[in-house]
Motif scaffolding. Structure first.
Motif, PDB file in Angstrom:
ATOM      1  N   THR A  29       0.816  -1.224   0.000  1.00 49.17           N
ATOM      2  CA  THR A  29       0.000   0.000   0.000  1.00 49.17           C
ATOM      3  C   THR A  29       0.849   1.274   0.000  1.00 49.17           C
ATOM      4  OG1 THR A  29      -0.177  -0.312   2.388  1.00 49.17           O
ATOM      5  CG2 THR A  29      -2.057  -0.978   1.069  1.00 49.17           C
ATOM      6  N   ASP A  30       2.069   1.210   0.552  1.00 51.86           N
ATOM      7  CA  ASP A  30       2.902   2.419   0.606  1.00 51.86           C
ATOM      8  C   ASP A  30       3.392   2.851  -0.777  1.00 51.86           C
ATOM      9  OD1 ASP A  30       4.443   0.005   0.754  1.00 51.86           O
ATOM     10  OD2 ASP A  30       6.220   1.216   1.086  1.00 51.86           O
ATOM     11  N   ILE A  31       3.293   1.960  -1.781  1.00 52.04           N
ATOM     12  CA  ILE A  31       3.746   2.299  -3.141  1.00 52.04           C
ATOM     13  C   ILE A  31       2.679   3.098  -3.899  1.00 52.04           C
ATOM     14  CG2 ILE A  31       4.537   1.310  -5.351  1.00 52.04           C
ATOM     15  CD1 ILE A  31       6.524   0.934  -3.088  1.00 52.04           C
ATOM     16  N   VAL A  32       1.401   2.989  -3.465  1.00 47.26           N
ATOM     17  CA  VAL A  32       0.290   3.608  -4.216  1.00 47.26           C
ATOM     18  C   VAL A  32       0.500   5.108  -4.401  1.00 47.26           C
ATOM     19  CG1 VAL A  32      -2.202   4.056  -4.214  1.00 47.26           C
ATOM     20  CG2 VAL A  32      -1.341   1.820  -3.490  1.00 47.26           C
ATOM     21  N   ALA A  33       0.998   5.784  -3.380  1.00 49.25           N
ATOM     22  CA  ALA A  33       1.211   7.238  -3.465  1.00 49.25           C
ATOM     23  C   ALA A  33       2.246   7.612  -4.526  1.00 49.25           C
ATOM     24  CB  ALA A  33       1.650   7.781  -2.102  1.00 49.25           C
ATOM     25  N   THR A  34       3.117   6.667  -4.889  1.00 48.97           N
ATOM     26  CA  THR A  34       4.178   6.962  -5.872  1.00 48.97           C
ATOM     27  C   THR A  34       3.739   6.671  -7.310  1.00 48.97           C
ATOM     28  OG1 THR A  34       5.172   4.735  -5.886  1.00 48.97           O
ATOM     29  CG2 THR A  34       5.876   6.245  -4.131  1.00 48.97           C
ATOM     30  N   LEU A  35       2.536   6.089  -7.489  1.00 47.11           N
ATOM     31  CA  LEU A  35       2.110   5.684  -8.830  1.00 47.11           C
ATOM     32  C   LEU A  35       2.040   6.850  -9.817  1.00 47.11           C
ATOM     33  CD1 LEU A  35      -0.600   2.971  -7.994  1.00 47.11           C
ATOM     34  CD2 LEU A  35       1.774   2.622  -8.690  1.00 47.11           C
ATOM     35  N   PRO A  36       1.494   8.034  -9.433  1.00 45.42           N
ATOM     36  CA  PRO A  36       1.472   9.147 -10.392  1.00 45.42           C
ATOM     37  C   PRO A  36       2.862   9.526 -10.895  1.00 45.42           C
ATOM     38  CG  PRO A  36      -0.007   9.599  -8.568  1.00 45.42           C
ATOM     39  CD  PRO A  36       0.765   8.378  -8.198  1.00 45.42           C
ATOM     40  N   ASP A  37       3.860   9.564  -9.997  1.00 50.93           N
ATOM     41  CA  ASP A  37       5.223   9.898 -10.420  1.00 50.93           C
ATOM     42  C   ASP A  37       5.773   8.851 -11.380  1.00 50.93           C
ATOM     43  OD1 ASP A  37       5.335  12.208  -8.969  1.00 50.93           O
ATOM     44  OD2 ASP A  37       6.315  11.304  -7.219  1.00 50.93           O
ATOM     45  N   ARG A  38       5.470   7.603 -11.125  1.00 53.27           N
ATOM     46  CA  ARG A  38       5.946   6.532 -12.007  1.00 53.27           C
ATOM     47  C   ARG A  38       5.271   6.624 -13.382  1.00 53.27           C
ATOM     48  NH1 ARG A  38       8.526   2.585  -8.497  1.00 53.27           N
ATOM     49  NH2 ARG A  38       8.095   3.164  -6.345  1.00 53.27           N
ATOM     50  N   LEU A  39       3.979   6.966 -13.385  1.00 51.24           N
ATOM     51  CA  LEU A  39       3.268   7.135 -14.657  1.00 51.24           C
ATOM     52  C   LEU A  39       3.818   8.316 -15.452  1.00 51.24           C
ATOM     53  CD1 LEU A  39      -0.334   6.417 -13.360  1.00 51.24           C
ATOM     54  CD2 LEU A  39       0.784   5.167 -15.215  1.00 51.24           C
ATOM     55  N   ARG A  40       4.122   9.414 -14.740  1.00 57.20           N
ATOM     56  CA  ARG A  40       4.702  10.568 -15.436  1.00 57.20           C
ATOM     57  C   ARG A  40       6.079  10.225 -16.027  1.00 57.20           C
ATOM     58  NH1 ARG A  40       1.364  13.659 -11.853  1.00 57.20           N
ATOM     59  NH2 ARG A  40       2.664  13.256 -10.023  1.00 57.20           N
TER      60      ARG A  40
END
Length: 731
Positions: free
Chosen positions: A319-330
């Motif tokens: 769950t701690d990775i979810v917050a980083t998903l937008p940065d990874r998508l960008r």
């Protein structure tokens, strides 16, 4: 001012950590800054001592000297990396150093690399652990802000140590026993023997398979086809009389539509990649070996920093990775990925159970892109292929399901049932990220799909023709590297076991680990136990014989499963490591007695008429991954000669890869294609590339050399993963 030594696993990782920590002063095997000194291993710098370190008698391999059970097992510095060990030791023992940060790979083997170095260097200073899943600047800085106490990983180290010592005690004793007993280069081990046994067993199934004829009956109506089904919904008919009976009953009769069903279906994206699944797909789609895929992944993780840690057995995120998903998508929103990535970014990103589940994440989460924008133009075609697989799977799990309407038409033709199926796509969902589609296995529901006309219950259709097709049942397919990885991961599907033992194998993740399976397959090739026929893996005579000679317990995947279960308990502090090692010592002695008491024989059936130039004994012809060679049959000699090496040069006539045969001036390029007769002297063939394409060749050579230099820094193989080294040491 006191300083902290940071111990990385490889130079490339050490240099990156040093850069992030603002260390700029280069020294002998380290880089120093105001607060940190970053140094590195070269994979394993320290290993368990060879048998001859304990007693001179072990310098000669004799059956009567077995089993070898020295206690305790000693650590020694690996000769070829002694210089770097001394450099690391010097930094660890500096008087101004009061703390050590272990920054080796975050896993069982990485823990062992660091702890053995520290133990051999006789350092007793406070230690902390850097535990990260990617090599980006952000991940490194976050990791240093959240360093863990090293005591938290003490049990992981104990488990790693137990695995290493057990492999030494069991593997070396059985290898020496087999080699001495049969005077042939034979090795055995809990993972390699169980893997080889599955390959040999599959080959035996194929050899003894007796094909049966069966028939299917197809009816052709206007615009679509229907297939006969019996009362159990089976389409295959094995009795000729029944085929003739059905055909005579239905020919010339019309079809009555008795049922039309429509159902909406949803298909969700496959789970994210762990290493084994990625290796399987890379082998299936691009033909890459498991070892090759891991090497490419390692570069994408360490050198380019665009993908996360490769050696993972998890296919989910925490769950701690979810917050980083937008940065990874960008970070991946470029080129062909930009449209889908931006579409996901515009919506609400939710970490649903399809890809986010803490209970399904072990040491590391699934392989996904990092938050760092990569320079994709720098990637080789191989690197781009692996990157593409990971990115597409990452995008797919965040997209809606693939939705389609499945229509099934059931018709009655004079009392016999015929069925037709068709699918209509309603929403492409996650499938929009894939082309039409080498990258996905064929869906079961799509296999028999066709475009169907609009019909309703009660309609009557004119049947234009009804015919039977004869087929033969097929034996099980030979393993390729992709399917062999599947068998290693889930051996309970490939061997007969009771429910309890099958459950144990399922819980322990099969035989080997994601980090070692590629090496095990390579070892089987290097020992000439298996060879390739196209993509298929087949056992050699040597491989079949060694399985007959190896003690039966070593051939069962259950042994490895039980070991892994015990090691898992040790890593969690639920079991004492000393009891495990004592049990392994006792087991090794039993295995040696088993080999000593055997009345089996080993026969070289690949002897040639050529004598070894070193010892005069007749040589064996063997087939390796890169071609054919001659090997001296005497294990003490070890002389080898190339007969034919597969090259990257392509046949100018049929484009197959050419073989390079012969020695010295007599070398020739030969096309191995059965319908091609191309042959040319090597000197003549190579002249073609000396003039026009000289600049191109230099560029290619520079590119290859750059990649080789990067790969030089890949971790050294575990000293327990390749017992073949023992043969080299004896000479």
């Amino acid at each position: 001012m006191s300083k902290t030594v940071v111990l990385a696993e490889k130079p490339s990782v050490g240099r990156e950590i040093a850069r992030v920590l603002k260390c700029t002063k280069s020294g002998n095997g380290y880089i120093e800054g105001p607060k940190y000194i970053v140094t590195w291993a070269l994979g394993h710098l320290v290993t368990l001592a060879d048998p001859e370190v304990y007693d001179d008698k072990y310098k000669s391999w004799r059956l009567e000297d077995l089993p070898m059970l020295p206690k305790p097992l000693k650590l020694v510095t690996i000769k070829q990396s002694g210089k770097q060990f001394n450099a690391v030791k010097e930094q660890l023992n500096r008087k101004d150093v009061d703390e050590i940060v272990i920054a080796t790979d975050a896993g069982r083997e990485g823990e062992l690399v660091a702890r053995w170095i520290i133990e051999k260097a006789r350092v007793k200073k406070p230690m902390k652990r850097l535990w990260i899943s990617s090599q980006t600047d952000k991940a490194i800085l976050d990791g240093f802000r959240n360093l863990k106490p090293s005591a938290q990983y003490e049990n992981l180290y104990r488990a790693a140590q137990c695995r290493a010592e057990a492999d030494w005690v069991v593997g070396l004793n059985v290898t020496r026993a087999l080699t001495c007993k049969y005077n042939a280069q034979l090795t055995a081990g809990r993972v390699q023997s169980a893997t080889l046994a599955m390959i040999v067993s599959r080959e035996e199934e194929i050899r003894t398979f007796v094909p049966k004829d069966y028939f299917v009956i197809n009816a052709k109506a206007k615009g679509f086809n229907l297939q006969y089904r019996d009362k159990n919904n089976n389409s295959n008919i094995f009795e000729v009389d029944k085929v003739n009976k059905v055909l005579s009953a239905v020919r010339g009769k019309e079809a009555n539509i008795v049922e039309v069903t429509e159902s909406y279906k949803k298909q969700y994206s496959p789970a994210l990649y762990d290493l084994t699944e990625l290796q399987r797909d890379a082998n299936r789609i691009y033909g890459y070996s498991a070892k090759q895929t891991l090497s490419i992944m390692q570069r994408l993780y360490e050198n380019y920093k665009v993908l996360t840690y490769p050696r993972t057995d998890s296919r989910y995120l925490s769950t701690d990775i979810v917050a980083t998903l937008p940065d990874r998508l960008r970070a991946i929103a470029v080129g062909s990925y930009s449209a889908v990535a931006n579409e996901i970014l515009k919506g609400k990103i939710t970490g649903h159970k399809g890809f986010v589940d803490n209970s399904k994440v072990s040491d590391h989460h699934a392989i996904i892109p990092t938050e760092e924008k990569g320079k994709l133009a720098l990637l080789s075609s191989e690197e781009r292929h692996i990157y593409d697989l990971v990115v597409k799977r990452f995008l797919a799990v965040m997209l809606p399901p693939y939705e389609y309407l499945q229509t099934t038409i059931k018709a009655d033709i004079n009392g016999e049932t015929f069925v037709a199926k068709g699918n209509v796509i309603k929403a492409k969902g996650w499938k929009k990220v894939y082309d039409k589609e080498a990258t996905l296995a064929e869906d079961e529901d799509d296999k028999d799909s066709q475009t169907l006309p609009v019909v309703k219950k009660g309609d009557k259709l004119n049947v234009m023709s009804i015919d039977s097709e004869k087929h033969k049942t097929k034996p099980p397919a030979r393993f390729n590297e992709g399917t062999l990885l599947s068998a290693m991961e889930k051996p309970q599907k490939y061997v007969s076991l009771d429910k309890v033992h099958a459950k144990t194998l399922g819980e322990t993740g099969g035989i080997g680990t994601v980090a070692t399976r590629a090496d095990i397959i390579e070892k089987l090739f290097n020992m000439f136990y298996i060879e390739k026929n196209g993509k298929d893996i087949i056992p050699t005579s040597k491989g079949k014989q060694v399985i007959d000679l190896v003690p039966s317990e070593l051939k069962s995947p259950l042994l490895t499963a039980e070991w892994e279960l015990e090691l898992e308990r040790i890593s969690k502090g639920q079991k004492d490591s000393r009891g495990f090692i004592e049990a392994m010592r006792k087991y090794a002695a039993e295995l040696v007695d088993d080999v000593k008491g055997s009345s089996d024989k080993f026969k070289h059936d690949n002897l040639t008429g050529k004598k070894c130039p070193d010892c005069g004994k007749y040589m064996l012809e063997v087939k390796g991954k890169q071609g054919r060679m001659l090997v001296c049959q005497d294990r003490e000699c070890g002389h080898r000669e190339n007969l034919a090496r597969i090259t990257n040069a392509r046949c100018p006539e049929c484009k197959k890869k050419l073989e390079l045969r012969g020695q010295g001036e007599g070398k020739i390029y030969v096309c191995p294609g059965s319908n091609c007769n191309f042959r040319e002297k090597a000197s003549q063939f190579e002249k073609r590339f000396d003039s026009k394409s000289d600049k191109l060749n230099k560029r290619e050579v520079a590119k290859i050399m750059n990649k080789l230099n990067q790969e030089k820094e890949d971790p050294m193989d575990s000293p327990f993963a390749d017992l073949m080294n023992m043969f080299k040491d004896k000479k």
